[in-house]
Motif scaffolding. Structure first.
Motif, PDB file in Angstrom:
ATOM      1  N   GLY A 180       0.796  -1.208   0.000  1.00 39.46           N
ATOM      2  CA  GLY A 180       0.000   0.000   0.000  1.00 39.46           C
ATOM      3  C   GLY A 180       0.834   1.265   0.000  1.00 39.46           C
ATOM      4  O   GLY A 180       2.048   1.248  -0.185  1.00 39.46           O
ATOM      5  N   LEU A 181       0.168   2.403   0.228  1.00 38.34           N
ATOM      6  CA  LEU A 181       0.850   3.697   0.236  1.00 38.34           C
ATOM      7  C   LEU A 181       1.600   3.907   1.540  1.00 38.34           C
ATOM      8  O   LEU A 181       1.053   3.640   2.614  1.00 38.34           O
ATOM      9  N   PRO A 182       2.829   4.408   1.482  1.00 36.68           N
ATOM     10  CA  PRO A 182       3.532   4.781   2.710  1.00 36.68           C
ATOM     11  C   PRO A 182       2.754   5.859   3.454  1.00 36.68           C
ATOM     12  O   PRO A 182       2.028   6.657   2.842  1.00 36.68           O
ATOM     13  N   GLY A 183       2.898   5.912   4.773  1.00 35.67           N
ATOM     14  CA  GLY A 183       2.141   6.855   5.592  1.00 35.67           C
ATOM     15  C   GLY A 183       2.307   8.300   5.162  1.00 35.67           C
ATOM     16  O   GLY A 183       1.343   9.060   5.117  1.00 35.67           O
ATOM     17  N   THR A 184       3.532   8.688   4.811  1.00 36.39           N
ATOM     18  CA  THR A 184       3.794  10.075   4.415  1.00 36.39           C
ATOM     19  C   THR A 184       3.031  10.436   3.152  1.00 36.39           C
ATOM     20  O   THR A 184       2.396  11.498   3.072  1.00 36.39           O
ATOM     21  N   LYS A 185       3.068   9.551   2.169  1.00 40.05           N
ATOM     22  CA  LYS A 185       2.370   9.824   0.911  1.00 40.05           C
ATOM     23  C   LYS A 185       0.859   9.852   1.111  1.00 40.05           C
ATOM     24  O   LYS A 185       0.156  10.674   0.531  1.00 40.05           O
ATOM     25  N   LEU A 186       0.359   8.950   1.943  1.00 35.20           N
ATOM     26  CA  LEU A 186      -1.071   8.920   2.203  1.00 35.20           C
ATOM     27  C   LEU A 186      -1.517  10.223   2.858  1.00 35.20           C
ATOM     28  O   LEU A 186      -2.549  10.798   2.481  1.00 35.20           O
ATOM     29  N   ARG A 187      -0.744  10.706   3.810  1.00 34.22           N
ATOM     30  CA  ARG A 187      -1.099  11.972   4.479  1.00 34.22           C
ATOM     31  C   ARG A 187      -1.056  13.137   3.491  1.00 34.22           C
ATOM     32  O   ARG A 187      -1.894  14.048   3.557  1.00 34.22           O
ATOM     33  N   GLN A 188      -0.100  13.116   2.569  1.00 34.44           N
ATOM     34  CA  GLN A 188      -0.015  14.179   1.567  1.00 34.44           C
ATOM     35  C   GLN A 188      -1.235  14.171   0.648  1.00 34.44           C
ATOM     36  O   GLN A 188      -1.788  15.225   0.313  1.00 34.44           O
ATOM     37  N   VAL A 189      -1.670  12.990   0.255  1.00 32.51           N
ATOM     38  CA  VAL A 189      -2.850  12.870  -0.606  1.00 32.51           C
ATOM     39  C   VAL A 189      -4.096  13.349   0.131  1.00 32.51           C
ATOM     40  O   VAL A 189      -4.908  14.103  -0.415  1.00 32.51           O
ATOM     41  N   MET A 190      -4.249  12.943   1.378  1.00 36.84           N
ATOM     42  CA  MET A 190      -5.420  13.345   2.153  1.00 36.84           C
ATOM     43  C   MET A 190      -5.410  14.846   2.407  1.00 36.84           C
ATOM     44  O   MET A 190      -6.468  15.488   2.399  1.00 36.84           O
ATOM     45  N   ALA A 191      -4.246  15.414   2.607  1.00 35.59           N
ATOM     46  CA  ALA A 191      -4.149  16.865   2.791  1.00 35.59           C
ATOM     47  C   ALA A 191      -4.544  17.591   1.508  1.00 35.59           C
ATOM     48  O   ALA A 191      -5.222  18.634   1.547  1.00 35.59           O
ATOM     49  N   MET A 212       3.212   8.581  -7.967  1.00 33.36           N
ATOM     50  CA  MET A 212       2.972   7.274  -8.578  1.00 33.36           C
ATOM     51  C   MET A 212       2.195   7.454  -9.876  1.00 33.36           C
ATOM     52  O   MET A 212       1.672   8.531 -10.151  1.00 33.36           O
ATOM     53  N   SER A 213       2.125   6.388 -10.669  1.00 30.62           N
ATOM     54  CA  SER A 213       1.279   6.409 -11.855  1.00 30.62           C
ATOM     55  C   SER A 213      -0.183   6.333 -11.436  1.00 30.62           C
ATOM     56  O   SER A 213      -0.510   5.873 -10.334  1.00 30.62           O
ATOM     57  N   ASN A 214      -1.067   6.773 -12.319  1.00 26.81           N
ATOM     58  CA  ASN A 214      -2.508   6.693 -12.035  1.00 26.81           C
ATOM     59  C   ASN A 214      -2.926   5.276 -11.680  1.00 26.81           C
ATOM     60  O   ASN A 214      -3.708   5.050 -10.753  1.00 26.81           O
ATOM     61  N   PHE A 215      -2.399   4.327 -12.436  1.00 22.12           N
ATOM     62  CA  PHE A 215      -2.846   2.942 -12.317  1.00 22.12           C
ATOM     63  C   PHE A 215      -2.420   2.324 -10.993  1.00 22.12           C
ATOM     64  O   PHE A 215      -3.188   1.641 -10.323  1.00 22.12           O
TER      65      PHE A 215
END
Length: 288
Positions: A180-191, A212-215
């Protein structure tokens, strides 16, 4: 949704409803008996029968095709540029999906697949993935784009990956991420979603934030959160609307707009779908 419209073509006895998104378009067709002249499309074409019983013939310039009695759920996959024609001996209903080859090439490249792949002409009796995507897009057409751009883009990606897996000569499979997504990247997306939820967010925007790529992003986001990017965005907007509904001074239309819903009817339908009640009823419940 970029476009949705109906058109009548009495000369062919045809009724079409159309919807267009980036890299993907949909046609819902009802046709009477007759001949469809040879034609070709720049996109990959995926046809799925919605009715039973019509006798006819479908042929391509390769000499392949099928003939006999149409069965609901039957699928035709016609590669980009391949000319085809059809003859119908009765009433017929089908969905046609047109997928941009550039999207499929991008999916192949981002999945590190060989550049020489070729989408094949195939005629499966049924394909459950294509069926699911087709009916989901038909639902979008019926609701006039209720779920938004992010939803349609996600479905287009699913379709592109599916073609690469099951409709190429080698039956190639895209590379898989694990964990899955690393915690840092997930937080950036949610922000990013928190800051831009009121906009018509695109899938590639979120993928770019995650690097990351869309897919890969769509799959890994769901693996990490248990929900798709589209579902997460809708849930976020609904929760935002619930808070705003507590302010009696705000008209319902203003609540919908501030929550990221461009149309009041879309706001009401999605709010009811996710909460089981209307915005008005929810506001009244807060006052009781």
């Amino acid at each position: 949704m970029t476009e949705a419209r109906k058109s009548h073509e009495p000369s062919n006895g045809m009724l079409k409803r159309k919807a267009v998104w980036d890299s993907l378009r949909l046609e819902h067709c009802r046709m009477r008996d007759g001949h469809l002249p040879e034609h070709r499309h720049r996109e990959h074409v995926i046809l799925m029968a919605l009715s039973d019983g019509c006798k006819g013939e479908f042929r391509t310039e390769s000499g392949s095709g099928l003939s006999g009695t149409q069965r609901r759920g039957a699928v035709c996959v016609v590669p980009s540029g391949l000319a085809h024609t059809a003859t119908l001996c009765g009433n017929s209903e089908h969905l046609a999906l047109y997928l941009d080859p550039a999207l499929v090439r991008r999916a192949a490249s981002e999945s590190r697949l060989a550049s020489g792949f070729e989408i094949l002409e195939k005629y499966p009796r049924r394909d459950n993935v294509i069926k699911s995507v087709a009916f989901a897009l038909l639902g979008e057409l019926d609701s006039e784009g209720l779920s938004g751009r992010l939803y349609a883009e996600s479905l287009a990606n699913v379709l592109a990956i599916h073609l690469l897996r099951y409709y190429t000569a080698a039956g190639i499979k895209p590379e898989k991420f694990k964990g899955g997504l690393p915690g840092t990247k997930l937080r950036q997306v949610m922000a990013y979603i928190t800051e831009n939820y009121a906009n018509d967010i695109r899938l590639d925007e979120l993928a770019q934030v995650a690097g990351m790529s869309n897919f890969h992003f769509a799959r890994e986001f769901k693996r990490t959160t248990g929900t798709s990017p589209h579902q997460y965005l809708i849930n976020f907007r609904i929760e935002r609307a619930k808070k705003l509904l507590g302010d009696e001074r705000l008209p319902l239309i203003e609540v919908g707009l501030r929550s990221g819903f461009s149309h009041q009817s879309h706001f009401t339908r999605l709010f009811r779908k996710f909460t089981g009640t209307t915005p008005h009823s929810y506001r009244l419940s807060l006052q009781s």
